[in-house]
Scaffold this motif. Structure first.
Motif, mmCIF file in Angstrom:
data_model
loop_
_atom_site.group_PDB
_atom_site.id
_atom_site.type_symbol
_atom_site.label_atom_id
_atom_site.label_comp_id
_atom_site.label_asym_id
_atom_site.label_seq_id
_atom_site.Cartn_x
_atom_site.Cartn_y
_atom_site.Cartn_z
ATOM 1 N N LEU A 111 -22.461 -66.072 -21.404
ATOM 2 C CA LEU A 111 -21.290 -65.222 -21.134
ATOM 3 C C LEU A 111 -21.124 -64.918 -19.643
ATOM 4 O O LEU A 111 -20.051 -65.165 -19.086
ATOM 5 C CB LEU A 111 -21.366 -63.937 -21.963
ATOM 6 N N PRO A 112 -22.152 -64.374 -18.955
ATOM 7 C CA PRO A 112 -21.957 -64.148 -17.524
ATOM 8 C C PRO A 112 -21.839 -65.444 -16.740
ATOM 9 O O PRO A 112 -21.111 -65.503 -15.739
ATOM 10 C CB PRO A 112 -23.186 -63.348 -17.107
ATOM 11 N N VAL A 113 -22.514 -66.498 -17.185
ATOM 12 C CA VAL A 113 -22.426 -67.777 -16.473
ATOM 13 C C VAL A 113 -21.000 -68.316 -16.521
ATOM 14 O O VAL A 113 -20.442 -68.725 -15.492
ATOM 15 C CB VAL A 113 -23.441 -68.795 -17.041
ATOM 16 N N VAL A 114 -20.377 -68.296 -17.686
ATOM 17 C CA VAL A 114 -18.993 -68.767 -17.818
ATOM 18 C C VAL A 114 -18.062 -67.899 -16.977
ATOM 19 O O VAL A 114 -17.183 -68.411 -16.270
ATOM 20 C CB VAL A 114 -18.555 -68.782 -19.304
ATOM 21 N N SER A 115 -18.266 -66.594 -17.013
ATOM 22 C CA SER A 115 -17.425 -65.686 -16.234
ATOM 23 C C SER A 115 -17.562 -65.959 -14.737
ATOM 24 O O SER A 115 -16.566 -66.026 -14.013
ATOM 25 C CB SER A 115 -17.796 -64.237 -16.551
ATOM 26 N N LEU A 116 -18.780 -66.118 -14.271
ATOM 27 C CA LEU A 116 -19.000 -66.334 -12.838
ATOM 28 C C LEU A 116 -18.510 -67.707 -12.389
ATOM 29 O O LEU A 116 -17.974 -67.845 -11.278
ATOM 30 C CB LEU A 116 -20.472 -66.120 -12.492
ATOM 31 N N LEU A 117 -18.664 -68.714 -13.232
ATOM 32 C CA LEU A 117 -18.105 -70.032 -12.901
ATOM 33 C C LEU A 117 -16.589 -69.967 -12.811
ATOM 34 O O LEU A 117 -15.986 -70.537 -11.891
ATOM 35 C CB LEU A 117 -18.533 -71.073 -13.929
ATOM 36 N N ALA A 118 -15.956 -69.252 -13.740
ATOM 37 C CA ALA A 118 -14.498 -69.085 -13.689
ATOM 38 C C ALA A 118 -14.093 -68.353 -12.412
ATOM 39 O O ALA A 118 -13.098 -68.708 -11.769
ATOM 40 C CB ALA A 118 -14.011 -68.327 -14.920
#
Length: 128
Positions: A111-118
């Motif tokens: 979840l945080p990885v996807v958010s930070l990549l976005a």
């Protein structure tokens, strides 16, 4: 000096840095004990350390982003990047601390990885 372009990120960033100082002070009270949180190499202790540094580092990323003129206000890139930086900044340390408490929370790190990549992709796209 100019006002922050992305005010939400400015506040989120500095709050996160302040929380890093508070959590560092709290967890620092027991670091001198060899068995603290299961010992130096335990998952619990590593996750607490990672959560603490994530608060500081991602808080600073939010402050840096808040001062950037890109992406411009009102653009699609800005509507994605601004909340994505804040969400990643909140979720990464939270999931680290939750994983230190209950190991099964490790499955939520996407979840945080996807958010930070976005956030990074939208920030870069906004500067083009």
């Amino acid at each position: 000096m100019n006002d922050p372009t992305h005010l939400l990120n400015w506040y989120a960033g500095w709050i996160s840095v302040a929380l890093a100082f508070v959590t560092g002070a709290i967890i620092g009270l027991g670091f001198h004990k060899p068995g603290y949180l299961g010992g130096y190499d335990s998952l619990r202790r590593r996750m607490v350390r990672l959560g603490h540094i994530a608060l500081a580092a991602l808080g600073l990323f939010n402050v840096v982003y808040s001062l950037s003129p890109w992406p411009a206000a009102g653009t699609v890139a800005e509507r994605i990047a601004t909340p994505a930086w804040v969400i990643g900044c909140a979720l990464m340390p939270t999931i680290c601390f939750l994983t230190a408490w209950r190991e099964d929370f490790r499955h939520l790190f996407f979840l945080p990885v996807v958010s930070l990549l976005a956030a990074v992709i939208a920030t870069l796209a906004g500067g083009l």
